[in-house]
Every structure is written in C-alpha cells, then in structure tokens.
Design an enzyme around this catalytic site. Structure first.
Site, short mmCIF file in Angstrom:
data_model
loop_
_atom_site.label_atom_id
_atom_site.label_comp_id
_atom_site.label_asym_id
_atom_site.label_seq_id
_atom_site.Cartn_x
_atom_site.Cartn_y
_atom_site.Cartn_z
N LYS A 270 -37.93 -20.09 37.53
CA LYS A 270 -37.93 -18.55 37.60
C LYS A 270 -38.39 -18.22 38.85
O LYS A 270 -39.49 -18.44 39.30
CB LYS A 270 -38.57 -18.10 36.41
N ASP A 275 -42.28 -8.59 39.47
CA ASP A 275 -41.66 -8.04 38.21
C ASP A 275 -42.41 -6.88 37.69
O ASP A 275 -43.58 -6.74 37.55
CB ASP A 275 -41.89 -9.21 37.17
N LYS A 282 -43.83 -1.98 33.33
CA LYS A 282 -45.06 -2.40 32.84
C LYS A 282 -46.14 -1.28 33.08
O LYS A 282 -46.19 -0.67 34.01
CB LYS A 282 -45.42 -3.46 33.71
N ASP A 293 -44.64 -13.92 39.66
CA ASP A 293 -43.39 -14.30 38.60
C ASP A 293 -42.32 -15.20 39.45
O ASP A 293 -41.45 -15.31 38.44
CB ASP A 293 -42.91 -12.98 38.18
N ASP A 352 -37.89 -5.60 30.73
CA ASP A 352 -38.73 -6.56 31.33
C ASP A 352 -38.44 -7.97 30.77
O ASP A 352 -39.43 -8.93 31.16
CB ASP A 352 -40.16 -5.98 30.50
N GLU A 354 -36.64 -10.09 31.98
CA GLU A 354 -35.60 -10.77 32.86
C GLU A 354 -35.71 -12.20 33.21
O GLU A 354 -34.57 -12.43 33.51
CB GLU A 354 -35.88 -9.81 34.14
N ARG A 356 -35.48 -15.01 31.32
CA ARG A 356 -34.56 -15.57 30.69
C ARG A 356 -32.88 -15.21 30.95
O ARG A 356 -32.26 -16.07 30.74
CB ARG A 356 -34.63 -15.13 29.02
N1 BES Z 1 -43.30 -12.18 33.89
C1 BES Z 1 -43.25 -11.61 32.52
C2 BES Z 1 -44.35 -12.44 31.71
C3 BES Z 1 -45.92 -12.62 31.99
C4 BES Z 1 -46.59 -11.61 31.32
C5 BES Z 1 -46.25 -13.47 32.89
C6 BES Z 1 -47.96 -11.75 31.83
C7 BES Z 1 -47.56 -13.55 33.39
C8 BES Z 1 -48.49 -12.90 32.48
C9 BES Z 1 -42.03 -11.56 31.70
O1 BES Z 1 -40.92 -11.24 32.49
C10 BES Z 1 -42.07 -10.55 30.87
O2 BES Z 1 -42.20 -9.23 31.28
N2 BES Z 1 -41.99 -10.72 29.39
C11 BES Z 1 -42.15 -9.79 28.37
C12 BES Z 1 -41.11 -10.24 27.33
C13 BES Z 1 -41.06 -9.12 26.37
C14 BES Z 1 -40.39 -7.75 27.00
C15 BES Z 1 -39.93 -9.67 25.32
C16 BES Z 1 -43.62 -10.05 27.81
O3 BES Z 1 -44.05 -11.07 27.87
O4 BES Z 1 -43.93 -8.89 27.54
ZN ZN Z 2 -41.21 -11.92 34.61
MN MN Z 3 -40.57 -8.97 32.79
#
Ligand code: BES
Ligand code: ZN
Ligand code: MN
Length: 509
Positions: A270, A275, A282, A293, A352, A354, A356
């Site tokens: 990734k 992000d 966020k 990220d 968010d 993104e 995947r």
């Molecule tokens: N990059 C984030 C995941 C992340 C969160 C990495 C905290 C490191 C620390 C990812 O893109 C994300 O935002 N995931 C969301 C998914 C949700 C919207 C289904 C998440 O984990 O909240």
């Molecule tokens: Zn992310």
């Molecule tokens: Mn995200």
C-alpha cells in the site's frame, strides 16, 4: 537534508573478549549470569559488573543496559556495555538481534564509532543465525530519524562492528553479508516511511523507489496516470481523483537466470503517501501519522532491492500503487460506485477505506504480470491495532500451506505476526444492494472485512495479507526501537524469497 543511515563495516573476529580492539564491547547478559565464559569481565570492570547485579542495579532483564569500564583486567577495549538478554535458555535469534541494536545504539549515544558484539555460548541460537541477526542489528542501529533538523543535531555513525564469539569461515561470512543487506533494506524502508507527505508525493515516491531499485539491479517501470487509466484501474483512480497530485504505479521486476521454475512471487505494498480519509475525513488528532500510510509500499521497494542484491534465485514482481487520499471538489463521495480493472463494481461507503481499493487493482495487475503467489502489506485498519496492538502484525490468507510459509518467514525476520480468520461468513458484511460489494463492513471484525475485500482480487492464487497498521510505526521509544517508522515486513519478504525452493515444491530450472 542529512543522511538517515550508514552501513558500518561488519566483520567476524576470532579474538577473545579481552583482545578485542574497539571503543565498546557489547556483552549480552543473562539473568543470574556469572559470566564464567567471559574471562576477565569481573576483574576488567573492577568488580562493577557483579556489584551492580548484587545491588539490584542490573539483573539481565531484556534490553536494560549498563556501561562499565573494562581496563581493570587488562582488556584492550576500555569499556563494555552489558545488555540484558533474559534467561539464556530462552534467548532467541530475535532477542540477540535486539541486544545488538540496543548495544550499538548505546555506543552511538556515547559517541563511539567502533563496537564489538560478543556472542556467548549457552543459547540455542545456531551460529549462522546469530551472525546474521547481529549484523542486522548493528546495521539497523545506524539509523537517524531526524535528518531535517538543522540545529543541535549531530548524529554519530558506527563505522566498524566486529562480531566475536562465533569464529569465522565462509558460511558465517555469508550470513554476516546477508544480515548487512537486510539491515540496510530495513533502514531504506524506514527512511521512506518517515518522510513527510509534502516531501514524498506519489510522483516523488515513485522516483525514489525507482532509484533504489535501479541501484539494486531490478527492472523498473513507473506507470503514470495515463497508463493507469488505459489499464482501467478505476479503484486506484477513484482515490487519486481527489488530489492535485497524480497517482503512480511502481512496477519492480527481479528475473534472475536459473530461477526456481514455475513460481513468481508477487509482492504488493500500500502506497498512500498521505491519508486524510478523503470526504470521510479523519479527526485532526494524530492525522499527521497518516504520512506513514505508504509503509507497506516502502517495505516492498526495500525488500525487492534486497532480493536483487542477494541475487536470490526466485522470480519476483513488486507493485506499489501510489496516491494521496484527499478531500476536494473532484473527490469520490460516499455512495459512489466505481469499477475495478478486473471489472468488479464497488460501492464506496467510506472514502477512508482507500487502501483496499488501490490494492485491489494492484493485486489484479500482479496476476496479469504472471505472479503465482501473492503477499500484500498494508497499514490497512485501525481495527487491527485494536485487535493485536502495536507489536503484532495481523496475518490473513489461504491456503494454510502459504499462510504457514509466510508465518515462518515472519519468525525468522523478527517481525511478530499472528494468524487471523477469514471465514466466508464475514463476507456478508460487504454486501451491497447496487454493486458487487461495498468497501466497508462496519466496526465489527473491521480488520477481517478489510482482508476479505482484498481477497476478492487475488483470484485463485495463494495469497497472504499482512495488516501492519499497528506495527509500522513505533509510538514509544524502546532501547531497541526509536520512535517512528519500524521497517516492519522488509525482512519477512526477503526471508520468504530466501525460502522459495521450500515452499515452491519446484526444482531449479
Ligand atoms: N490508513 C488507515 C488505517 C490506519 C489507522 C493505519 C490507524 C494506522 C493507524 C486506513 O486507510 C483507514 O483509514 N482505515 C479505516 C477503515 C474503515 C473506514 C473501514 C479505519 O481503520 O478506520
Ligand atoms: Zn489508509
Ligand atoms: Mn484511510
């Protein structure tokens, strides 16, 4: 900008502890240690080693350290640092790697440039593993995370590291050389992942990755936004459309003559250079951390470079989809439906989620390029951090034989990981009324539904997904791990490629 890391000259040394010629000797110390196998240590320190143990100042607990003078007993090196290694019987390769990092970091803090690490008998660690792990450790310790400071910052670099207590010989020397390459690769990944988002945009990330890869002898191709559009990568493009910065897809190839036949390892990382969450933005608190990220992508670039440097006889493809995830007038909106390069449609419920999406198109492309076995690495979900914390990577995949092969590689690498389930039941959570599936399954089982989304793009290939959201970034400094990017996954991917003849069940062509 200043340097982030330097490679010390690492060599094996046959001399005894007292004869070693360095600025500081690193001595692993076990719990209830009498140091019977380190002649002269007690006298050399003027009794300070045993006195500290008796007054409870130093007990050999993992990674505590004690610096003592060592000339009392006629040691050539004026000082030693004892580094706790726990009970000798449970001292693993991983502990030894961390002891070496800790000792070498102490040396740098004390502004010494020449260390010797003494590997002691009494543990179950095989000599070649010990040599490699210590070489990795001293190299990993030669890293500086603040290259942008212009004042009051003057890091000292280790120049030489001797590894004593193991003897020498060709096999051990090869292990040391491997360890140095693995340590360097870990540091390369950390450097990229620590880079702020404004200094590492997708275009710059692609250029930096390409430069590292070219220097290592890999085949390199950068797909730009036009080529990505031609390939109809609607998932990657949908995330990129919210940013002024165009996306990139970095393609790295390792195609050695005489490779293990019938297999091509596909590594996908990734590469979100920042992000924000997009329109599903966020919260402000800790959003700065989202510059990391792209840690999975950095790990793939560094691992591919190491695989080329080590001339491993296995074909590998590395893919890193790179983009920012930004809100903006052109950004995708919750409820939008987009079409992947493979033709599957996705209802985006949360912009968010993104990672995947960009990985979906990249996994499909890895299959087009002939990958036979897939591993993806991603800072994918906060849910994985909730489930496993900050020191264990979530490991998902199928079939079990492939899961086991990757899990074994994580153990040899010292990248702790733990298997998570991907039962079909969870797939219901991604059901969409209007598209093939949604991109989010809600809070429950969030790390698992993220993995199941990616699985949709793995075809029938053996596939493992490593969720490094918790492990890519160290929030608290440890004696063996400063704050910041950890380089998690780099050594796992290289160890996996090293073990290829085993898991391929194939012969060398
Ligand atoms: N990059 C984030 C995941 C992340 C969160 C990495 C905290 C490191 C620390 C990812 O893109 C994300 O935002 N995931 C969301 C998914 C949700 C919207 C289904 C998440 O984990 O909240
Ligand atoms: Zn992310
Ligand atoms: Mn995200």
């Amino acid at each position: 900008m200043q340097m982030t890391h330097q490679t010390p000259r690492v060599r094996l040394d046959r001399r005894t502890a007292g004869e070693l010629d360095a600025d500081l000797v690193v001595v692993p110390a076990f719990e209830r240690d009498t140091f019977a196998d380190v002649p002269g240590l007690a006298q050399a320190s003027g009794g300070e080693v045993l006195a500290a143990r008796d007054r409870g100042a130093f007990s050999g607990k993992p990674f505590e350290s004690l610096v003592v003078g060592s000339q009392g007993g006629g040691w050539r090196t004026p000082r030693a640092v004892l580094v706790g290694a726990g009970p000798a019987a449970s001292c693993t390769t991983d502990v030894l790697r961390r002891v070496a990092i800790t000792g070498a970091l102490v040396a740098r803090q004390q502004r010494f440039r020449r260390v010797a690490v003494l590997v002691r008998p009494g543990t179950a660690v095989p000599p070649a593993e010990a040599a490699q792990a210590v070489a990795e450790g001293v190299t990993i310790a030669n890293y500086d995370g603040a290259p942008l400071k212009t004042a009051d910052h003057d890091p000292v670099w280790l120049e030489e590291a001797a590894i004593a207590g193991l003897g020498d010989g060709e096999a051990l020397a090869a292990a040391v050389a491997r360890g140095v390459v693995l340590g360097e690769a870990t540091n390369q990944a950390r450097t990229l992942a620590n880079e702020p988002g404004n200094l590492l945009t997708p275009r710059i990330f692609a250029e930096r990755g390409a430069a590292l890869a070219t220097a290592a002898g890999l085949g390199v191709e950068i797909l730009d936004e036009a080529r990505i559009a031609e390939l109809r990568m609607g998932l990657l493009l949908s995330i990129a459309q919210g940013s002024h910065e165009p996306p990139r897809l970095l393609v790295l190839r390792h195609e050695p003559a005489g490779a293990v036949s019938n297999i091509t390892l596909g590594l996908i990382g990734k590469g979100i250079t920042f992000d924000t969450g997009g329109i599903s933005i966020k919260p402000a608190e800790n959003m700065d951390k989202m510059k990391d990220d792209m840690s999975g992508g950095a790990a793939v670039i560094a691992a591919m470079s190491a695989i080329a440097r080590l001339k491993l006889p296995v074909r590998c493809i590395g893919l890193v989809p790179m983009t920012e995830n930004m809100p903006g007038g052109l950004a995708i909106k919750p409820g939008d439906v987009v079409t992947s390069a493979e033709g599957k449609t996705v209802e985006i419920l949360n912009t968010d989620a993104e990672g995947r999406l960009v990985l979906g198109d990249a996994l499909w492309y890895a299959r087009q390029l002939g990958a036979t076995h897939l591993v993806d690495l991603a800072t994918l979900t906060g849910a994985c951090v909730v489930a496993l914390g900050k020191t264990t990577t979530g490991l998902f995949g199928r079939p079990q034989t492939w899961v086991d092969a990757v899990l074994d590689a994580t153990k040899r690498a010292g990248d702790r990981a733990w298997p998570m389930p991907i039962f079909d039941d969870y797939k219901e959570l991604l059901k969409s009324e209007i598209a093939d599936f949604t991109n989010t399954g809600g809070r429950a089982g969030g790390a698992i539904t993220g993995a199941l989304f990616i699985k949709e793009f793995a075809g029938d290939l053996p596939w493992v997904h490593l969720d490094i959201a918790g492990t890519a970034w160290a929030e608290d400094a440890k004696p063996y791990q400063p704050k910041g990017a950890t380089g998690v996954g780099v050594r796992t991917l290289v160890q996996l490629a090293m073990a290829a003849p085993g898991w391929a069940g194939a012969k060398t062509a």
